[in-house]
Design a protein around this motif. Sequence first.
Motif, short mmCIF file in Angstrom:
data_model
loop_
_atom_site.label_atom_id
_atom_site.label_comp_id
_atom_site.label_asym_id
_atom_site.label_seq_id
_atom_site.Cartn_x
_atom_site.Cartn_y
_atom_site.Cartn_z
N GLY A 47 0.90 -4.78 -14.60
CA GLY A 47 2.36 -4.45 -14.47
C GLY A 47 3.11 -4.88 -13.38
N GLY A 48 2.14 -5.51 -12.58
CA GLY A 48 2.75 -5.99 -11.21
C GLY A 48 3.11 -5.25 -9.94
N LEU A 49 2.49 -3.86 -10.20
CA LEU A 49 2.50 -2.87 -9.12
C LEU A 49 1.43 -3.55 -7.79
CD1 LEU A 49 3.57 -0.38 -7.98
CD2 LEU A 49 1.70 0.97 -9.16
N TYR A 50 0.38 -4.01 -8.31
CA TYR A 50 -0.45 -4.44 -7.23
C TYR A 50 -0.68 -5.99 -7.40
CZ TYR A 50 -1.85 0.37 -6.31
OH TYR A 50 -1.74 1.90 -5.89
N ALA A 51 -0.14 -6.72 -6.64
CA ALA A 51 -0.29 -8.11 -6.73
C ALA A 51 -1.57 -8.67 -6.36
CB ALA A 51 0.86 -8.85 -5.85
N PRO A 52 -2.16 -9.98 -6.66
CA PRO A 52 -3.35 -10.67 -6.43
C PRO A 52 -3.22 -10.51 -4.91
CG PRO A 52 -2.56 -11.62 -8.21
CD PRO A 52 -1.33 -10.52 -7.77
N GLY A 53 -4.51 -10.08 -4.17
CA GLY A 53 -4.89 -9.95 -2.88
C GLY A 53 -4.44 -8.64 -2.23
N THR A 54 -3.74 -7.76 -3.04
CA THR A 54 -3.54 -6.52 -2.62
C THR A 54 -4.69 -5.40 -2.24
OG1 THR A 54 -1.47 -6.35 -3.76
CG2 THR A 54 -2.02 -4.36 -2.78
N PRO A 55 -4.77 -4.88 -1.10
CA PRO A 55 -6.03 -4.22 -0.91
C PRO A 55 -5.93 -2.82 -1.88
CG PRO A 55 -4.97 -4.40 1.35
CD PRO A 55 -3.99 -5.01 0.15
N LEU A 56 -6.93 -2.34 -2.24
CA LEU A 56 -6.84 -1.21 -3.24
C LEU A 56 -7.89 -0.08 -2.40
CD1 LEU A 56 -7.62 -2.93 -6.47
CD2 LEU A 56 -5.74 -1.76 -5.80
N ARG A 57 -7.36 0.84 -1.79
CA ARG A 57 -7.91 1.89 -0.77
C ARG A 57 -8.24 3.14 -1.51
NH1 ARG A 57 -3.80 -0.48 2.24
NH2 ARG A 57 -4.98 -1.87 3.94
N GLU A 58 -9.47 3.43 -1.47
CA GLU A 58 -9.92 4.83 -2.41
C GLU A 58 -8.88 5.97 -2.28
OE1 GLU A 58 -14.22 5.73 -1.99
OE2 GLU A 58 -14.78 3.61 -2.59
N VAL A 59 -8.67 6.25 -0.89
CA VAL A 59 -8.13 7.55 -0.30
C VAL A 59 -6.58 7.43 -0.72
CG1 VAL A 59 -7.00 8.57 1.60
CG2 VAL A 59 -9.53 7.71 1.74
N GLU A 60 -6.05 6.14 -0.88
CA GLU A 60 -4.55 6.18 -1.31
C GLU A 60 -4.44 6.12 -2.83
OE1 GLU A 60 -3.01 2.33 0.23
OE2 GLU A 60 -3.13 3.22 2.21
N LEU A 61 -5.49 5.54 -3.53
CA LEU A 61 -5.54 5.53 -4.92
C LEU A 61 -5.85 6.89 -5.42
CD1 LEU A 61 -7.41 2.57 -5.59
CD2 LEU A 61 -5.11 2.74 -6.15
N ALA A 62 -6.78 7.78 -4.68
CA ALA A 62 -7.07 8.99 -5.11
C ALA A 62 -5.90 10.10 -5.12
CB ALA A 62 -8.21 9.60 -4.43
N GLY A 63 -5.08 9.78 -3.90
CA GLY A 63 -4.23 10.49 -3.63
C GLY A 63 -2.87 10.54 -4.51
N ALA A 64 -2.58 8.96 -4.86
CA ALA A 64 -1.53 8.67 -6.01
C ALA A 64 -1.80 9.33 -7.33
CB ALA A 64 -1.39 7.44 -5.91
N LEU A 65 -3.07 9.44 -7.85
CA LEU A 65 -3.74 9.79 -9.07
C LEU A 65 -4.05 11.28 -9.00
CD1 LEU A 65 -5.79 6.66 -9.99
CD2 LEU A 65 -3.57 7.60 -11.16
N ARG A 66 -4.22 11.91 -7.86
CA ARG A 66 -4.51 13.17 -7.80
C ARG A 66 -5.89 13.50 -8.47
NH1 ARG A 66 1.32 16.21 -9.39
NH2 ARG A 66 2.71 14.93 -7.78
N VAL A 67 -6.68 12.73 -7.95
CA VAL A 67 -8.14 12.81 -8.33
C VAL A 67 -9.09 12.66 -7.06
CG1 VAL A 67 -7.94 11.98 -10.51
CG2 VAL A 67 -8.81 10.37 -8.77
N SER A 68 -10.28 13.01 -7.07
CA SER A 68 -11.34 12.95 -6.06
C SER A 68 -11.49 11.47 -5.89
CB SER A 68 -12.63 13.79 -6.11
OG SER A 68 -13.17 13.13 -7.20
N ARG A 69 -12.36 10.93 -4.76
CA ARG A 69 -12.63 9.65 -4.63
C ARG A 69 -13.52 9.07 -5.60
NH1 ARG A 69 -13.08 8.79 1.89
NH2 ARG A 69 -13.40 6.75 1.06
N GLY A 70 -14.54 10.14 -6.22
CA GLY A 70 -15.64 9.61 -6.80
C GLY A 70 -15.16 8.90 -7.86
N PRO A 71 -14.35 9.33 -8.73
CA PRO A 71 -13.83 8.67 -9.70
C PRO A 71 -13.19 6.94 -9.75
CG PRO A 71 -13.27 10.93 -10.32
CD PRO A 71 -13.86 10.67 -8.86
#
Length: 235
Positions: free
Chosen positions: A27-51
């Motif tokens: 959908g264009g939210l994360y462009a090619p080359g964009t870092p995908l940080r576990e902590v930030e993703l977990a916070g945005a999705l409200r899940v633990s870092r494991g999933p």
Amino acid sequence: MSDQLAPARRRGMADEVADRIRDAIFGGLYAPGTPLREVELAGALRVSRGPVREALLRLEREGLVRNEWHRGATVTSLSTVDADELDSLRGALEDLAVRRLMDHAFEADLVAIEETVAAMARAEDKHAMLDLDLAFHDAVFAAAHHDRLRAAWQGIRSQVHLFLLMRVGRSAAGYLEHIPAEHRELAQVLRAGNRESALTLFADHRRHAYEVFLDEPSTAADGSSSEPSLSFPAS
């Protein structure tokens, strides 16, 4: 070696997280080359870092994510070599699909292909058009009635989606203007049953996309009000 099977792991949450991140990339939210940080993703999705960690590994297997020790996980940015390999493999698979379609497709298969073309006229933005572009080729592979061929296509489909997304970034206006007509012509030649003409047109279609991909990226930002937010839908 143990004589018992290990207990199965439930991966429902990791699958859901992978779906959300994949949708955000496409959908264009994360462009090619964009870092995908576990902590930030977990916070945005409200899940633990494991999933999140499991989801990123799955997306890495799909070719959408690259994990390098000095950079961590990033959205894959296809190089010219990547694009060349992907284009040549896609071409080999698609040629076989078209050949088989000519001998094995049913009327319902051709109708399904034509319906995706008709839907392109109603596409509201480039992301909707891109989804229909992939749906068209999905329908072609389905019409080949070859399970292993279709599985091979699914194995590279996410990377083809990424390739087309990067291609759209280089020529968004041209993509929206010309893609419906190109696919209408492809559907017509499939309906006519002309094998050689179909193979030639599909090759031309792929070559045009590849040539646009090789052009320098446009300076226009890929911002859009329709970009997805990275969250789970409210229950």
